[in-house]
Scaffold this active site. Structure first.
Site, PDB file in Angstrom:
ATOM      1  N   PRO A  22      40.973  44.668  45.457  1.00  0.00           N
ATOM      2  CA  PRO A  22      40.709  44.392  44.049  1.00  0.00           C
ATOM      3  C   PRO A  22      41.957  43.828  43.381  1.00  0.00           C
ATOM      4  CG  PRO A  22      39.914  46.574  44.667  1.00  0.00           C
ATOM      5  CD  PRO A  22      40.720  46.062  45.823  1.00  0.00           C
ATOM      6  N   LEU A  27      43.237  43.615  40.023  1.00  0.00           N
ATOM      7  CA  LEU A  27      43.017  44.086  38.667  1.00  0.00           C
ATOM      8  C   LEU A  27      44.013  43.428  37.717  1.00  0.00           C
ATOM      9  CD1 LEU A  27      41.060  45.995  37.299  1.00  0.00           C
ATOM     10  CD2 LEU A  27      42.762  47.791  37.482  1.00  0.00           C
ATOM     11  N   VAL A  28      43.517  42.509  36.914  1.00  0.00           N
ATOM     12  CA  VAL A  28      44.358  41.781  35.968  1.00  0.00           C
ATOM     13  C   VAL A  28      43.729  41.886  34.586  1.00  0.00           C
ATOM     14  CG1 VAL A  28      45.381  39.559  35.359  1.00  0.00           C
ATOM     15  CG2 VAL A  28      45.116  40.179  37.771  1.00  0.00           C
ATOM     16  N   GLY A  84      39.781  39.470  44.909  1.00  0.00           N
ATOM     17  CA  GLY A  84      40.123  38.603  46.023  1.00  0.00           C
ATOM     18  C   GLY A  84      39.460  39.101  47.290  1.00  0.00           C
ATOM     19  N   LYS A 131      49.097  42.186  35.527  1.00  0.00           N
ATOM     20  CA  LYS A 131      48.554  42.694  36.786  1.00  0.00           C
ATOM     21  C   LYS A 131      49.139  44.063  37.085  1.00  0.00           C
ATOM     22  CE  LYS A 131      47.827  41.827  41.682  1.00  0.00           C
ATOM     23  NZ  LYS A 131      47.814  40.859  42.787  1.00  0.00           N
ATOM     24  N   LYS A 186      40.912  40.597  49.992  1.00  0.00           N
ATOM     25  CA  LYS A 186      41.456  41.767  50.685  1.00  0.00           C
ATOM     26  C   LYS A 186      41.487  43.025  49.824  1.00  0.00           C
ATOM     27  CE  LYS A 186      44.311  38.983  53.773  1.00  0.00           C
ATOM     28  NZ  LYS A 186      45.670  38.677  54.233  1.00  0.00           N
ATOM     29  N   ASP A 214      47.852  35.468  50.706  1.00  0.00           N
ATOM     30  CA  ASP A 214      46.416  35.402  50.451  1.00  0.00           C
ATOM     31  C   ASP A 214      46.046  34.192  49.584  1.00  0.00           C
ATOM     32  OD1 ASP A 214      43.797  36.237  50.702  1.00  0.00           O
ATOM     33  OD2 ASP A 214      43.892  37.663  49.043  1.00  0.00           O
TER      34      ASP A 214
END
Length: 479
Positions: free
Chosen positions: A71, A73-74, A67, A89, A69, A183
């Site tokens: 990382p 991590l998914v 994204g 996530k 803002k 976000d």
């Protein structure tokens, strides 16, 4: 289980506020998931469960883009005894230093149930670990389809559908007392197996590092997403207001849409974006206004989303495997159960070495009886008496003193030969839990998934098996 087990966790909320048509669709989607053995109730998962589901958080299972803002991590994964993929996530502990706060926040988000949302189905809070578990959306993000497309851009009617569906998601959540979304951008909009756009549930989770988010700032962010949809470009939020003020509306439009959109509809969307981006928060519309404005623009409700996106339905398999296949891989790709049987008979129990170490004290009569049951199962398996093999392997498994991935793989094949793909899939997944990097476990899952008509998942599993086999061969050559 983790350190944060809470008695306050609730199952799926029963109260619905969306229209009758959406209720029907929601019910239909949940029913289809239940048929596949997937439970949408919100629950706590152990770290061991999620490690098994993601192959110990393998880098090969990372699916998210970053994204703006931080990382994001998914991982994708598959829970034991389930055929559907999940998204996991990982947060750092610094984002959620208070485990109780993390559980309470996840529990609140977990109550949200709507067809426009990728649903949060659980969490893990184990030591320093903070993880969320959600439905997996297999067809990428809006950012990928809008900014990084390879074969075709998103058509105008689909862009309008995205705008409406996300507005509906925000309105539902606002009516359920969760108006804050963190976000909101094109990376937070995901496409499910049908190609329908859904809003990621992860954005409803606040954490200690988040800045101030208000319902009005969420509307502003929605306005930037509208600009992205209009222009086909990523517009930074700080530049959004300048992009739209005092300019010819048509100059905003994506050049790839030239001659393929309605000027009147585009004007409505531009005007709505302008209202969302008002400098004064109180002058921005609310979520109900968003839905009211966008709903009349949804002019192709009967055209399936995957068709408008130009993608195959997720169940459709790619025409060719991504890696060369071994004899086992070839047999599984053809669903040649006879050939698989011959390979498993020839392999015997070589891959079980090291999975069990028994002390002298464990050689009890019960142990001897259990091993005798396995021996009877092996004889029946070799002689193609598959129902008898199932019975005897089940006696061996039910005692539980020894675990054998080979027995699970053999019983899985027996179930397939008896036309029972559901228990076959469960056994293949159990074999993976016992031996996470065993190609045969993945191969057997591939065949079971294909028998369940989940052809895209079957193809993915086949390629994962081939990758593991290739890795094993490289290791053998290097030793």
């Amino acid at each position: 289980m983790g350190c944060c087990q809470s008695s306050t966790l609730l199952r799926v909320g029963e109260r619905e506020t969306h229209p009758e048509k959406e209720k029907e669709k929601d019910h239909q989607r949940l029913s289809e998931a239940e048929k596949e053995g997937f439970d949408f109730s919100f629950s706590e998962f152990s770290l061991a469960e999620l490690k098994a589901a993601t192959n110990n958080f393998s880098s090969d299972y990372i699916v998210s883009e970053s994204g703006e803002k931080a990382p994001n991590l998914v991982y994708k994964g598959r829970l034991q005894n389930h055929s559907r993929w999940i998204a996991v996530k990982k947060f750092s502990k610094s984002a959620w230093p208070d485990p109780k706060q993390f559980v309470e926040e996840a529990s609140g988000v977990g109550k949200l149930r709507h067809p426009r949302l990728a649903i949060l189905i659980g969490f893990c809070c184990d030591g320093d670990e903070r993880l969320l578990v959600a439905e997996y959306m297999p067809n990428d993000t809006l950012a990928k389809h809008l900014f990084h497309w390879e074969t075709q851009t998103i058509e105008w009617a689909m862009r309008l559908r995205v705008a409406l569906y996300i507005a509906q998601a925000l309105h539902y959540c606002s009516s359920e007392g969760r108006p804050l979304y963190h976000d909101l951008n094109a990376y937070r909009v995901l496409f499910d197996q049908e190609g329908d756009p859904r809003l990621s549930c992860f954005g409803f989770m606040k954490n200690s590092r988040d800045g101030r988010v208000t319902p009005e700032s969420v509307i502003y962010s929605f306005g930037t997403v509208l600009l992205d949809l209009l222009s086909g470009k990523h517009i930074p939020p700080s530049q959004a207001l300048d992009m739209i003020q005092g300019k010819n509306n048509m100059l905003l439009m994506d050049s790839h849409l030239e001659g393929k959109f309605s000027t009147e509809e585009a004007t409505v969307v531009v005007n709505l974006a302008s209202k969302c981006l008002q400098y004064e928060p109180r002058e921005r519309p609310d979520t109900k206004d968003l839905v009211t404005t966008l709903a009349p623009l949804h002019t192709k409700p009967d055209v399936r989303s995957h068709i408008m996106l130009g993608i195959p339905k997720h169940e459709e398999a790619p025409s060719t495997p991504q890696r060369p296949l071994s004899a086992m891989g070839e047999a599984c790709s053809r669903m040649d159960l006879t050939a698989i049987h011959q390979i498993l008979v020839a392999t015997h129990y070589r891959d079980d070495e090291g999975t069990n170490e028994l002390s002298f004290q464990e050689w009890t009569q019960q142990m001897r009886d259990m091993l005798e049951a396995r021996k009877r199962g092996d004889h029946a398996f070799r002689d193609k008496d598959f129902r008898t093999a199932i019975d005897n392997y089940s006696q061996f498994i039910d005692v539980g003193t020894m675990v054998s991935p080979t027995v699970f793989a053999r019983r899985s094949l027996c179930y397939l030969l008896c036309d029972q793909p559901d228990p076959a899939l469960r056994d293949a997944m159990q074999a993976q839990c016992v031996y996470p990097d065993w190609p045969t476990a993945f191969y057997m899952q591939s065949v079971a998934l294909a028998k369940l008509d989940m052809h895209k998942d079957a193809a993915d599993m086949l390629n994962e098996a081939a990758a593991l086999e290739e890795k094993r061969q490289r290791g053998a050559r290097g030793s």
